[in-house]
Scaffold this active site. Structure first.
Site, mmCIF file in Angstrom:
data_model
loop_
_atom_site.group_PDB
_atom_site.id
_atom_site.type_symbol
_atom_site.label_atom_id
_atom_site.label_comp_id
_atom_site.label_asym_id
_atom_site.label_seq_id
_atom_site.Cartn_x
_atom_site.Cartn_y
_atom_site.Cartn_z
ATOM 1 N N GLU A 140 9.519 16.637 4.403
ATOM 2 C CA GLU A 140 8.941 15.887 5.520
ATOM 3 C C GLU A 140 8.534 16.815 6.659
ATOM 4 O O GLU A 140 7.495 16.615 7.290
ATOM 5 C CB GLU A 140 9.922 14.832 6.018
ATOM 6 N N CYS A 192 -6.188 3.426 0.384
ATOM 7 C CA CYS A 192 -6.596 3.045 1.745
ATOM 8 C C CYS A 192 -6.895 4.308 2.546
ATOM 9 O O CYS A 192 -6.283 4.583 3.576
ATOM 10 C CB CYS A 192 -5.483 2.217 2.392
ATOM 11 N N CYS A 214 -10.977 -0.742 -1.578
ATOM 12 C CA CYS A 214 -10.397 -2.074 -1.360
ATOM 13 C C CYS A 214 -10.343 -2.899 -2.647
ATOM 14 O O CYS A 214 -9.449 -3.735 -2.821
ATOM 15 C CB CYS A 214 -11.200 -2.824 -0.295
ATOM 16 N N CYS A 240 -7.011 -2.329 -4.325
ATOM 17 C CA CYS A 240 -5.830 -2.293 -3.452
ATOM 18 C C CYS A 240 -4.896 -3.457 -3.767
ATOM 19 O O CYS A 240 -5.342 -4.612 -3.813
ATOM 20 C CB CYS A 240 -6.253 -2.355 -1.992
ATOM 21 N N CYS A 283 -5.043 -8.468 3.486
ATOM 22 C CA CYS A 283 -5.579 -7.499 4.439
ATOM 23 C C CYS A 283 -6.627 -8.145 5.339
ATOM 24 O O CYS A 283 -7.666 -8.625 4.863
ATOM 25 C CB CYS A 283 -6.188 -6.313 3.697
#
Length: 355
Positions: free
Chosen positions: A45, A198, A205, A208, A214
């Site tokens: 991270e 995305c 889309c 997705c 959405c």
């Protein structure tokens, strides 16, 4: 705050997609399995902040091979870690990495705290990293919002407020859909969705898993979210760097711990401002590289004018530094700016040799 119904469906649909399509990454546990090693999650991270997965992969493997545990990392020399980090950029992360590792080894017996608050108490660990480690490594419910998640949430809820003012609303919306169970998988599923479907430009889309929920899909341009404020013009600065060569060695200094490229080996250089023709660090017959070395930092761009010269065997610049073998310059861990400067000197020498 969570809103049942839509939030439950979003989490369920996304996790089902993640179970099948999760990216295979070296720091990641498979979907639905036991939590990943906190040290590996934390290390990845920190490295991934403002850096791509592709760029991080080789560094992550190199770090784990050299420092397989947080205790090993805590015992490392500052210079060794900074050299190993060279090329990843944002060098304050490397200094914070070492400070955090030493705190975990010294104050926590080599064991990472297992709560967000406990993780936030560690040096250099901010809200995002604490939430990510708590969720991914310890399975704690935490609201994890990186750039990918920010984009996904802004589109899911069609949040029209421009960034950065939209961030509190985006975090609240992310909180509303974060489930209690499989918090780590959900966080990583959101990251994967933003990285692979995305995306910032041309979001896919049609494939997705969240398209039915959405709000941005119902607009004419889902890619318009998140709305961004007009960019400020990045200022441009100039500077000078000096390649001082003696008997097959080049003079390197270590930059101050605080500030840009802090603690890194580098060529001697001037302040990065508008001062013309600063005084070189040693008297010599200087030759200037024809083309300045260009580099872009977060808040400004820089043109570094590079000068090179040979000095006699008994001459050494004032101040702390070291003579580094030129044939091992790749091992010095120079940050990208100075690695480019060294390469510019090498190319000019090769061109001169051919003429």
């Amino acid at each position: 705050m969570r809103v049942e119904g839509r939030a439950t469906k979003i989490a369920s649909d996304l996790l089902a997609h993640y179970d099948v399509h999760a990216r295979r990454l070296p720091w990641r546990a498979p979907p639905g399995s036991n939590a990943a090693d906190p040290y590996r999650v934390w290390l990845s991270e920190v490295m991934l902040q403002q850096t791509t997965v592709a760029a991080v992969g080789p560094y992550y493997a190199k770090f784990l091979a050299r420092w397989p545990t947080v205790q090993d990392l805590a015992a490392s020399e500052d210079a060794d870690l900074m050299a190993a980090w060279a090329g990843l950029g944002y060098y304050a992360r490397a200094r914070n990495l070492l400070a955090c590792a030493r705190a975990v080894a010294r104050d926590h017996g080599g064991v990472f705290p297992d709560t967000e608050d406990g993780l936030r108490s560690l040096p250099g660990v901010g809200a995002y990293t604490a939430a990510a480690v708590a969720a991914i490594a310890f399975g704690q419910r935490a609201v994890v919002v990186d750039a990918n998640v920010e984009r996904v949430v802004a589109r899911l809820f069609a949040i029209a407020t421009p960034l950065p003012a939209a961030r509190p609303a985006i975090r609240a919306a992310a909180d509303s859909i974060t489930p209690d169970a499989r918090a780590g998988d959900f966080a990583q599923a959101m990251m994967d969705l933003g990285a692979t479907i995305c995306t910032a430009r041309n979001p896919a889309c049609g494939i997705c898993p969240l398209r039915e929920d959405c709000a941005a899909v119902l607009t004419a341009d889902p890619a318009a979210y998140p709305v961004k404020a007009a960019k400020k013009v990045r200022p441009h600065r100039t500077g000078h760097g000096w390649w001082i060569e003696r008997d097959g060695h080049v003079w390197l200094v270590r930059r101050p711990d605080k500030g840009l490229l802090g603690g890194m080996r580098a060529l001697p250089s001037s302040d990065w401002g508008d001062a013309p023709d600063p005084t070189p660090p040693i008297a010599a017959r200087w030759t200037t590289i024809e083309t300045d070395v260009a580099h872009v930092f977060t808040h400004f761009s820089l043109a570094l004018r590079v000068h090179h010269a040979h000095v006699e065997a008994n001459e050494t610049p004032e101040g702390a530094g070291e003579w580094w073998p030129i044939d091992r310059i790749g091992e010095a861990g120079l940050p990208t700016l100075f690695a480019r400067a060294a390469d510019a000197v090498r190319k000019e020498r090769q061109a001169d040799a051919r003429n």
